[in-house]
Design a protein around this motif. Structure first.
Motif, short mmCIF file in Angstrom:
data_model
loop_
_atom_site.label_atom_id
_atom_site.label_comp_id
_atom_site.label_asym_id
_atom_site.label_seq_id
_atom_site.Cartn_x
_atom_site.Cartn_y
_atom_site.Cartn_z
N LEU A 19 0.84 -1.29 0.01
CA LEU A 19 -0.05 -0.01 -0.06
C LEU A 19 0.88 1.18 -0.06
N SER A 20 0.42 2.25 -0.62
CA SER A 20 0.98 3.58 -0.37
C SER A 20 -0.09 4.67 -0.46
N LEU A 21 0.52 5.89 0.19
CA LEU A 21 -0.15 7.00 0.28
C LEU A 21 0.24 7.98 -0.70
N ASN A 22 -0.75 8.45 -1.38
CA ASN A 22 -0.57 9.38 -2.63
C ASN A 22 -0.88 11.07 -1.99
N ALA A 23 0.21 11.60 -1.84
CA ALA A 23 0.22 12.94 -1.08
C ALA A 23 -0.76 14.09 -1.99
N SER A 24 -0.65 13.87 -3.45
CA SER A 24 -1.43 14.71 -4.15
C SER A 24 -2.99 14.46 -4.31
N SER A 25 -3.43 13.35 -4.26
CA SER A 25 -4.73 13.01 -4.15
C SER A 25 -5.46 12.64 -2.90
N LEU A 26 -4.43 12.83 -1.83
CA LEU A 26 -4.88 12.44 -0.39
C LEU A 26 -5.51 11.05 -0.37
N SER A 27 -4.92 9.89 -0.89
CA SER A 27 -5.53 8.70 -0.89
C SER A 27 -4.41 7.62 -0.42
N LEU A 28 -5.04 6.52 -0.07
CA LEU A 28 -4.24 5.24 0.14
C LEU A 28 -4.67 3.98 -0.67
N SER A 29 -3.79 3.47 -1.64
CA SER A 29 -3.98 2.44 -2.52
C SER A 29 -3.16 1.28 -2.68
N GLY A 30 -3.34 0.56 -3.21
CA GLY A 30 -2.44 -0.65 -3.53
C GLY A 30 -2.95 -1.97 -3.36
N VAL A 31 -2.22 -3.08 -3.42
CA VAL A 31 -2.60 -4.49 -3.15
C VAL A 31 -1.62 -5.15 -1.87
N PRO A 32 -2.34 -4.91 -0.82
CA PRO A 32 -1.56 -5.39 0.36
C PRO A 32 -1.27 -7.12 0.11
N SER A 33 -0.01 -7.27 0.72
CA SER A 33 0.72 -8.41 0.41
C SER A 33 0.60 -9.48 1.79
N ALA A 34 0.27 -8.77 2.75
CA ALA A 34 0.27 -9.65 4.13
C ALA A 34 -0.83 -9.36 4.88
N THR A 35 -1.72 -10.48 5.44
CA THR A 35 -2.75 -10.32 6.19
C THR A 35 -2.42 -9.64 7.64
N GLY A 36 -3.19 -9.08 8.43
CA GLY A 36 -3.01 -8.59 9.54
C GLY A 36 -3.84 -7.11 9.79
N LEU A 37 -3.82 -6.74 11.21
CA LEU A 37 -4.40 -5.50 11.55
C LEU A 37 -3.19 -4.51 11.74
N TYR A 38 -3.14 -3.18 10.91
CA TYR A 38 -1.94 -2.19 10.83
C TYR A 38 -2.58 -1.13 11.00
#
Length: 76
Positions: free
Chosen positions: A30-49
């Motif tokens: 997952l990555s944070l996009n500062a210009s669009s104020l968004s969080l996106s991607g394909v997480p690769s490990a299960t868990g609570l973060y």
């Protein structure tokens, strides 16, 4: 499974900086996009973060929020 979410900001001056707070990290994939104020991607490990996101506006006002995301296995 792809994930995408937007952060909503209200009030204050226009945002000039949006980032993870010091010491915070996102789940791998997952990555944070500062210009669009968004969080996106394909997480690769299960868990609570948990992580903290911080913004700074043109008036040098700051806001920090603590966020949590739960990554579970997708049904095949």
């Amino acid at each position: 499974v792809p994930f995408s979410s937007n952060f909503v900001v209200s009030g204050g001056a226009p945002v000039v900086s949006f980032s993870l707070s010091a010491g915070s990290s996102l789940p791998l994939g997952l990555s944070l996009n500062a210009s669009s104020l968004s969080l996106s991607g394909v997480p690769s490990a299960t868990g609570l973060y948990s992580f903290q996101a911080q913004l700074v506006d043109l008036a040098n006002g700051t806001a920090t929020t603590t966020c949590s995301i739960s990554v579970i296995e997708s049904a095949s």
